[in-house]
Scaffold this motif. Sequence first.
Motif, PDB file in Angstrom:
ATOM      1  N   ARG A  28     -19.676  52.262  80.970  1.00  0.00           N
ATOM      2  CA  ARG A  28     -18.881  51.198  80.105  1.00  0.00           C
ATOM      3  C   ARG A  28     -17.697  51.238  80.351  1.00  0.00           C
ATOM      4  NH1 ARG A  28     -17.622  54.941  74.625  1.00  0.00           N
ATOM      5  NH2 ARG A  28     -16.888  56.770  75.596  1.00  0.00           N
ATOM      6  N   TRP A  29     -17.200  52.488  81.682  1.00  0.00           N
ATOM      7  CA  TRP A  29     -15.814  51.735  81.554  1.00  0.00           C
ATOM      8  C   TRP A  29     -15.534  51.169  83.021  1.00  0.00           C
ATOM      9  CZ3 TRP A  29     -12.492  52.544  77.848  1.00  0.00           C
ATOM     10  CH2 TRP A  29     -12.928  54.137  77.352  1.00  0.00           C
ATOM     11  N   THR A  30     -16.734  50.971  83.169  1.00  0.00           N
ATOM     12  CA  THR A  30     -16.602  49.841  84.528  1.00  0.00           C
ATOM     13  C   THR A  30     -17.105  48.928  83.987  1.00  0.00           C
ATOM     14  OG1 THR A  30     -18.041  51.799  86.360  1.00  0.00           O
ATOM     15  CG2 THR A  30     -18.197  49.077  86.372  1.00  0.00           C
ATOM     16  N   MET A  31     -17.076  48.724  83.079  1.00  0.00           N
ATOM     17  CA  MET A  31     -17.576  47.208  82.161  1.00  0.00           C
ATOM     18  C   MET A  31     -16.336  46.602  81.602  1.00  0.00           C
ATOM     19  SD  MET A  31     -20.491  46.085  82.482  1.00  0.00           S
ATOM     20  CE  MET A  31     -22.047  45.802  81.632  1.00  0.00           C
ATOM     21  N   LEU A  32     -15.691  47.727  80.883  1.00  0.00           N
ATOM     22  CA  LEU A  32     -14.111  47.354  81.198  1.00  0.00           C
ATOM     23  C   LEU A  32     -13.034  47.383  81.724  1.00  0.00           C
ATOM     24  CD1 LEU A  32     -15.222  49.540  77.138  1.00  0.00           C
ATOM     25  CD2 LEU A  32     -14.497  47.040  77.483  1.00  0.00           C
ATOM     26  N   ILE A  33     -12.944  48.058  82.225  1.00  0.00           N
ATOM     27  CA  ILE A  33     -12.008  47.621  83.954  1.00  0.00           C
ATOM     28  C   ILE A  33     -12.395  47.363  84.412  1.00  0.00           C
ATOM     29  CG2 ILE A  33     -11.628  48.931  86.132  1.00  0.00           C
ATOM     30  CD1 ILE A  33     -12.184  52.072  84.655  1.00  0.00           C
ATOM     31  N   THR A  34     -13.632  46.132  84.843  1.00  0.00           N
ATOM     32  CA  THR A  34     -14.388  45.126  85.808  1.00  0.00           C
ATOM     33  C   THR A  34     -13.137  44.134  84.757  1.00  0.00           C
ATOM     34  OG1 THR A  34     -15.552  45.982  86.624  1.00  0.00           O
ATOM     35  CG2 THR A  34     -15.378  43.964  86.380  1.00  0.00           C
ATOM     36  N   TYR A  35     -13.856  44.208  83.391  1.00  0.00           N
ATOM     37  CA  TYR A  35     -13.295  42.613  82.722  1.00  0.00           C
ATOM     38  C   TYR A  35     -12.039  42.312  82.714  1.00  0.00           C
ATOM     39  CZ  TYR A  35     -13.263  39.086  78.923  1.00  0.00           C
ATOM     40  OH  TYR A  35     -12.711  38.425  78.270  1.00  0.00           O
ATOM     41  N   THR A  36     -10.769  43.774  82.706  1.00  0.00           N
ATOM     42  CA  THR A  36      -9.759  43.747  82.596  1.00  0.00           C
ATOM     43  C   THR A  36      -9.136  43.823  83.993  1.00  0.00           C
ATOM     44  OG1 THR A  36      -9.438  45.754  80.913  1.00  0.00           O
ATOM     45  CG2 THR A  36      -7.022  45.374  82.024  1.00  0.00           C
ATOM     46  N   LEU A  37      -9.244  44.461  85.138  1.00  0.00           N
ATOM     47  CA  LEU A  37      -8.857  44.024  86.530  1.00  0.00           C
ATOM     48  C   LEU A  37      -8.802  42.225  86.385  1.00  0.00           C
ATOM     49  CD1 LEU A  37      -9.087  47.091  88.619  1.00  0.00           C
ATOM     50  CD2 LEU A  37      -6.983  46.138  86.779  1.00  0.00           C
ATOM     51  N   GLU A  38      -9.938  41.986  86.009  1.00  0.00           N
ATOM     52  CA  GLU A  38     -10.718  40.043  86.355  1.00  0.00           C
ATOM     53  C   GLU A  38      -9.151  39.647  86.444  1.00  0.00           C
ATOM     54  OE1 GLU A  38     -13.757  37.251  85.965  1.00  0.00           O
ATOM     55  OE2 GLU A  38     -13.655  38.564  84.534  1.00  0.00           O
ATOM     56  N   ALA A  39      -8.128  39.996  85.498  1.00  0.00           N
ATOM     57  CA  ALA A  39      -7.489  38.945  84.937  1.00  0.00           C
ATOM     58  C   ALA A  39      -5.803  39.036  85.697  1.00  0.00           C
ATOM     59  CB  ALA A  39      -6.331  39.593  83.427  1.00  0.00           C
ATOM     60  N   GLY A  40      -6.314  40.207  86.924  1.00  0.00           N
ATOM     61  CA  GLY A  40      -4.804  40.902  87.533  1.00  0.00           C
ATOM     62  C   GLY A  40      -4.675  42.697  88.092  1.00  0.00           C
ATOM     63  N   PRO A  41      -3.867  42.727  88.930  1.00  0.00           N
ATOM     64  CA  PRO A  41      -3.590  44.077  88.973  1.00  0.00           C
ATOM     65  C   PRO A  41      -3.621  44.657  87.784  1.00  0.00           C
ATOM     66  CG  PRO A  41      -3.090  43.155  90.645  1.00  0.00           C
ATOM     67  CD  PRO A  41      -3.153  41.660  89.967  1.00  0.00           C
ATOM     68  N   ALA A  42      -2.996  46.021  87.750  1.00  0.00           N
ATOM     69  CA  ALA A  42      -2.860  46.513  86.540  1.00  0.00           C
ATOM     70  C   ALA A  42      -2.425  47.728  86.779  1.00  0.00           C
ATOM     71  CB  ALA A  42      -4.149  46.621  85.514  1.00  0.00           C
ATOM     72  N   ARG A  43      -1.423  48.569  86.292  1.00  0.00           N
ATOM     73  CA  ARG A  43      -0.737  49.494  86.260  1.00  0.00           C
ATOM     74  C   ARG A  43      -2.127  50.695  85.979  1.00  0.00           C
ATOM     75  NH1 ARG A  43       5.885  50.210  87.043  1.00  0.00           N
ATOM     76  NH2 ARG A  43       4.920  52.162  88.134  1.00  0.00           N
ATOM     77  N   PHE A  44      -1.960  52.355  85.483  1.00  0.00           N
ATOM     78  CA  PHE A  44      -2.936  52.815  85.555  1.00  0.00           C
ATOM     79  C   PHE A  44      -2.715  53.230  83.827  1.00  0.00           C
ATOM     80  CE2 PHE A  44      -3.989  57.506  83.664  1.00  0.00           C
ATOM     81  CZ  PHE A  44      -5.155  57.448  84.950  1.00  0.00           C
ATOM     82  N   ASN A  45      -1.258  53.476  83.724  1.00  0.00           N
ATOM     83  CA  ASN A  45      -0.774  53.523  82.370  1.00  0.00           C
ATOM     84  C   ASN A  45      -0.789  52.223  81.751  1.00  0.00           C
ATOM     85  OD1 ASN A  45      -0.330  56.593  82.241  1.00  0.00           O
ATOM     86  ND2 ASN A  45       1.474  56.119  82.550  1.00  0.00           N
ATOM     87  N   LEU A  47      -3.924  50.609  81.668  1.00  0.00           N
ATOM     88  CA  LEU A  47      -5.413  50.301  81.742  1.00  0.00           C
ATOM     89  C   LEU A  47      -5.272  51.274  80.415  1.00  0.00           C
ATOM     90  CD1 LEU A  47      -6.478  50.509  85.546  1.00  0.00           C
ATOM     91  CD2 LEU A  47      -7.168  48.726  83.985  1.00  0.00           C
ATOM     92  N   LYS A  48      -4.717  52.538  80.994  1.00  0.00           N
ATOM     93  CA  LYS A  48      -5.664  54.015  79.744  1.00  0.00           C
ATOM     94  C   LYS A  48      -4.986  53.549  78.253  1.00  0.00           C
ATOM     95  CE  LYS A  48      -4.092  58.338  78.894  1.00  0.00           C
ATOM     96  NZ  LYS A  48      -2.687  59.622  79.389  1.00  0.00           N
ATOM     97  N   LYS A  49      -3.815  52.552  78.580  1.00  0.00           N
ATOM     98  CA  LYS A  49      -3.331  52.464  76.842  1.00  0.00           C
ATOM     99  C   LYS A  49      -4.043  51.022  75.960  1.00  0.00           C
ATOM    100  CE  LYS A  49       1.057  52.102  76.420  1.00  0.00           C
ATOM    101  NZ  LYS A  49       2.145  51.258  76.657  1.00  0.00           N
ATOM    102  N   GLN A  50      -4.629  50.049  77.580  1.00  0.00           N
ATOM    103  CA  GLN A  50      -5.390  48.874  76.767  1.00  0.00           C
ATOM    104  C   GLN A  50      -6.627  49.639  76.520  1.00  0.00           C
ATOM    105  OE1 GLN A  50      -4.794  45.915  79.557  1.00  0.00           O
ATOM    106  NE2 GLN A  50      -6.260  44.527  78.785  1.00  0.00           N
ATOM    107  N   LEU A  51      -7.187  50.476  77.335  1.00  0.00           N
ATOM    108  CA  LEU A  51      -8.893  50.951  77.164  1.00  0.00           C
ATOM    109  C   LEU A  51      -8.965  51.124  76.038  1.00  0.00           C
ATOM    110  CD1 LEU A  51     -10.241  50.303  80.955  1.00  0.00           C
ATOM    111  CD2 LEU A  51     -10.643  48.645  79.009  1.00  0.00           C
TER     112      LEU A  51
END
Length: 129
Positions: A28-45, A47-51
């Motif tokens: 599930r985290w692969t799916m959510l991370i992939t979907y989020t990063l498709e919009a563009g690069p992101a910093r760790f924190n 991603l952590k907050k958004q997900l």
Amino acid sequence: MIETPRDAAELYGTGTPTREAFERLANRWTMLITYTLEAGPARFNDLKKQLGVSGEMLSRVLRDLERDGLVERRVFAEVPVRVEYAITPLGTTMCSAVHAVREWAEQTADAISTARATYDERSQAKPSH
């Protein structure tokens, strides 16, 4: 010449490359991370907050995705150091599958909620043994 697997165990058995790729995508985290990063690069924190994921879990999954060549970790020589994660060209090959699962989840969410409520009502009505 590439030999065709004789049965499903050869293709999907424990430790096979196909099984590992399938398990990576099914996370599930692969799916959510992939979907989020498709919009563009992101910093760790970010991603952590958004997900809404723990730092430990996010670190583990990002490391696995990086190892698999699906995500790239970029370190910028700034003060303080800036680290961003971006989806790689190989990682973008998962996007159509991620979108299909997202669409399925959106289309069936209400029906699943209804089914759960019905099941829970039936389960509570049954006498205990």
